[in-house]
Scaffold this active site. Structure first.
Site, PDB file in Angstrom:
ATOM      1  N   LYS A 241      18.180 -34.525  -6.634  1.00  0.00           N
ATOM      2  CA  LYS A 241      18.822 -33.554  -7.520  1.00  0.00           C
ATOM      3  C   LYS A 241      19.851 -34.216  -8.441  1.00  0.00           C
ATOM      4  CE  LYS A 241      16.522 -29.898  -6.807  1.00  0.00           C
ATOM      5  NZ  LYS A 241      15.726 -29.315  -7.922  1.00  0.00           N
TER       6      LYS A 241
ATOM      7  N   SER B 299      20.739 -27.945  -8.712  1.00  0.00           N
ATOM      8  CA  SER B 299      21.242 -27.510  -7.411  1.00  0.00           C
ATOM      9  C   SER B 299      22.714 -27.883  -7.310  1.00  0.00           C
ATOM     10  CB  SER B 299      20.462 -28.210  -6.293  1.00  0.00           C
ATOM     11  OG  SER B 299      21.068 -28.040  -5.029  1.00  0.00           O
TER      12      SER B 299
ATOM     13  N   TYR C 148      17.084 -35.543  -0.663  1.00  0.00           N
ATOM     14  CA  TYR C 148      17.177 -34.376  -1.546  1.00  0.00           C
ATOM     15  C   TYR C 148      18.356 -34.515  -2.506  1.00  0.00           C
ATOM     16  CZ  TYR C 148      17.565 -29.541  -3.127  1.00  0.00           C
ATOM     17  OH  TYR C 148      17.644 -28.416  -3.904  1.00  0.00           O
TER      18      TYR C 148
ATOM     19  N   ASP D 166      -0.793 -28.541  -9.179  1.00  0.00           N
ATOM     20  CA  ASP D 166       0.247 -29.331  -8.525  1.00  0.00           C
ATOM     21  C   ASP D 166       1.070 -30.027  -9.602  1.00  0.00           C
ATOM     22  OD1 ASP D 166       1.597 -31.541  -7.113  1.00  0.00           O
ATOM     23  OD2 ASP D 166       0.298 -31.021  -5.428  1.00  0.00           O
TER      24      ASP D 166
END
Length: 283
Positions: free
Chosen positions: A169, A152, A165, A69
């Protein structure tokens, strides 16, 4: 480093460690790196996906799976050591593992949901990159290697996700730039800002979205569906077609003077025309 007998390509003799390498863009980058001559360790949580990624590799002998992880610093250190032990060193870290918030807007989350989603998503998307870099930088200094981060379109623009999110990013973009400064001149740090693709990107368990894959969204599209709102609206959504920039940035010979940069591979979002002016008309 040890790249395998007779390996050719832009990354011949290189060794890479890729987090989130069992599926999606991570798997595609791993396979492209191997095809370019590299030896690759792929790190991820799903042992079945990792095993399949190794079996499907262009050269399984130069592809090694490590279960773990990205939120576990100790395990990341073990992964770096295992990569070095198996392949002789480390030239490139691809910090890639991530989850998406499925565009859950602020106004559609409770405070409790927002807090739990933030903690989980930032732990994977941001802390996971930082911990991977901390585990790898010593070996990368030895080889004058590089870090390539999966960014992204949401690192630059809104509505590529929800607020959590998008914030994560944007944070990764800042992290990439800061580490490019801190690790210069020994280690180059760059990013690839990907657009939408048909990938097995999952959501946070905090919203019960950890079993949902973004690939289902692509699978539901019909041939007569309107094109995505990007200039290159007929471009591929296959993760394999997004991998070239990773190869370029990993290669000392091809991008030796490049650090602190993000290559946008998003179909031209930055040059599209105006669409919907506001996202809150339903309120």
């Amino acid at each position: 480093m040890a790249g395998g007998s007779g390996a050719t390509g832009w990354l011949a003799g290189y060794t890479a460690l890729i987090t989130g390498g069992g599926s999606g863009i991570g798997r595609a980058v791993a396979h492209r790196f191997v095809a370019e001559g590299a030896s690759v360790a792929i790190y991820g949580r799903d042992p079945e996906a990792l095993s399949k990624a190794v079996a499907d590799s262009p050269d399984p002998d130069r592809t090694h799976a490590i279960e773990g992880d990205v939120r576990d610093s100790e395990r990341l250190h073990e992964a770096v050591a295992e990569t070095v032990d198996r392949f002789g060193g480390l030239d490139t870290l691809v910090a890639n593992a991530g989850i998406w918030d499925y565009q859950r807007q602020l106004t559609r989350l409770t405070g409790a949901e927002l807090a739990a989603t933030f903690d989980e998503l930032f732990a994977v998307n941001v802390k996971g990159y930082l911990l991977a870099a901390e585990a790898a930088w010593r070996e990368l200094v030895k080889t004058r290697g590089s870090i390539v981060m999966t960014l992204s379109n949401a690192s630059f623009y809104v509505n590529g996700g929800g607020p959590v999110y998008t914030a994560s990013k944007h944070a990764c973009l800042g992290l990439m730039r800061e580490l490019a400064y801190e690790l210069a001149p020994k280690v180059r740090v760059n990013g690839v800002a990907c657009g939408g693709m048909n990938t097995d990107l999952r959501g946070p368990a905090a919203l019960a979205l950890d079993g949902r894959s973004i690939s289902a969204s692509f699978a539901r599209k019909k041939p007569d569906s309107p094109p995505p709102a990007i200039p290159l609206h007929d471009s591929s959504t296959d993760p394999a077609d997004f991998t070239g920039s990773y190869v370029l940035l990993a290669s000392r010979e091809q991008s030796g003077p490049v650090t602190g940069q993000a290559i946008s591979v998003d179909g031209g979002i930055g040059v599209r025309g105006f669409a919907t002016p506001a996202g809150g008309d339903h309120l």
